[in-house]
Design a protein around this motif. Structure first.
Motif: not given
Ligand SMILES: Cc1ncc(COP(=O)(O)O)c(C=O)c1O
Length: 382
Positions: A117-128
């Motif tokens: 799993e890879v966590i990222f925060s919203l709103p993000p760069w749209f290609l993560y």
């Protein structure tokens, strides 16, 4: 049947692709003002073409041979990183890549196994999301804090599971323009350290905008606080030349098994399809490294648009870095709002494609004159 993995990526990006196709058509209309993407709207910055021309002629028979990361170019970047970050980077810590895009793909390739799993925060760069799926991993999304778009550490803590392998942090942030405060990053580093006991969690610090910092802000890299950090960077932002595909992936000097990580990155670059910038771009880094778009002018454009849009009643924060403004859409349907604006010749990015429905993003890479000319359309559309 095409692969299920690529089909899932196409599905995740279908709204973005549809929007960009429409924008391609709209931007050809006479007088159209395109504020959607971070693309140049003017000729390259002074010194850019001259730097490339200087490094085009061959100096020896190897000039156009296969090149992995060029030692001189790595040394130039490492020296700059030492000056900026105060960390003891060596040339071998720096892998030259086709932009931050390439750097992110290589980093994910090195760090994740299928099902991680890879966590990222919203709103993000749209290609993560697409890139994480492309690496065979599972995207896990958490919100940033609604009031100031700072990282929500409780949300990140709640999202960490035994399968968490990477947390992506993008500062200065696209699309919000937020630079995360040192205290937040330090607390995140502490959290990841505590939760790494069973399985190491890596921090992938996506920093393509780290030189686009306004005079009232300062930038701190997560690498200052967290050993297991890889940094992705692109010259496409600071030079406003995204089509030139030049960037790097750097290993934090305090990374455990630092040399092993350097070797794996190079192997991933080869196995991933020779993911190195072309030979001329690598040689030119020595002259390109010190060039930048005009930050004084960018700040003037930021202030013009923030002041004018706020006066009209739009709700937005003054960004601390990047060349984007993140604005609340007066119509909760951001696609409907963006279509209305496009009918009047001004194109912006609907927030929904950055997983921020009810918002839109403006790119400040247009000239000041174009931005001034866009103002009546913003006034009319609200
Ligand atoms: C946050 C972020 N990361 C990575 C990239 C990719 O940068 P490049 O296309 O220059 O490689 C972008 C481009 O917009 C970006 O905004």
């Amino acid at each position: 049947m095409p692969s299920a993995r690529i089909t899932a990526i196409a599905r995740a990006n279908s709204r973005l692709v549809g929007f960009l196709q429409r924008a391609e058509t709209l931007r050809t209309r006479p007088g159209a003002i395109d504020l959607t993407l971070g693309n140049p709207q003017e000729l390259p910055i002074p010194g850019y073409v001259e730097a490339l021309a200087r490094h085009l002629p061959p100096i020896d028979r190897d000039s156009y041979a296969y090149h992995r990361s060029d030692h001189n170019a790595r040394a130039v970047v490492a020296k700059r990183l030492i000056e900026w970050r105060g960390l003891p980077f060596e040339p071998e810590d720096v892998a030259l890549t086709p932009g931050a895009f390439g750097a992110l793909a290589i980093a994910l390739d090195v760090l994740v196994d299928p099902g991680d799993e890879v966590i990222f925060s919203l709103p993000p760069w749209f290609l993560y999301e697409g890139m994480i799926l492309g690496a065979g991993a599972i995207p896990v999304k958490v919100n940033t804090r609604a009031e100031d778009y700072d990282l929500d550490l409780d949300a990140i803590a709640g999202a960490i599971s035994p399968r968490t392998r990477v947390v992506i942090v993008n500062t200065p942030n696209n699309p919000t323009g937020r630079i995360y405060p040192a205290a937040t990053i330090e607390a995140l580093a502490k959290l990841l350290g505590e939760r790494s006991s069973e399985r190491e969690i890596y921090l992938l610090s996506d920093e393509p905008y780290s030189r686009l910092v306004f005079s009232d802000a300062s930038f701190v890299s997560p690498s200052t606080f967290y050993e297991r950090t890889l940094i992705s960077y692109s010259y496409g932002k600071v030079h406003l030349t995204p089509g030139q595909r030049l960037g790097w992936l750097a290993v934090n000097p305090s990374m455990p098994n630092r040399e092993g990580m350097q070797a794996l990155i190079e192997m991933a670059q080869v196995a991933g399809g020779w993911m190195f910038p072309n030979a001329v771009m690598q040689r030119a880094i020595v002259d390109l490294e010190h060039l930048s778009i005009d930050m004084v002018e960018l700040e003037r454009k930021r202030d013009l648009m923030v002041d004018e849009l706020s006066r009209m009643g739009y709700s937005l924060n003054r960004p601390e870095g990047t060349f984007y403004l993140w604005v609340r859409s007066p119509d909760p349907d951001d696609f409907a709002f963006c279509n209305r604006l496009a009918d009047d010749g001004v194109m912006v990015l609907p927030g929904t494609v950055c997983e921020g429905p009810g918002h839109f993003r403006i790119s400040l890479t247009a000239s000041r004159q174009m931005l001034e000319h866009s103002l009546p359309a913003f006034e009319k559309a609200r």
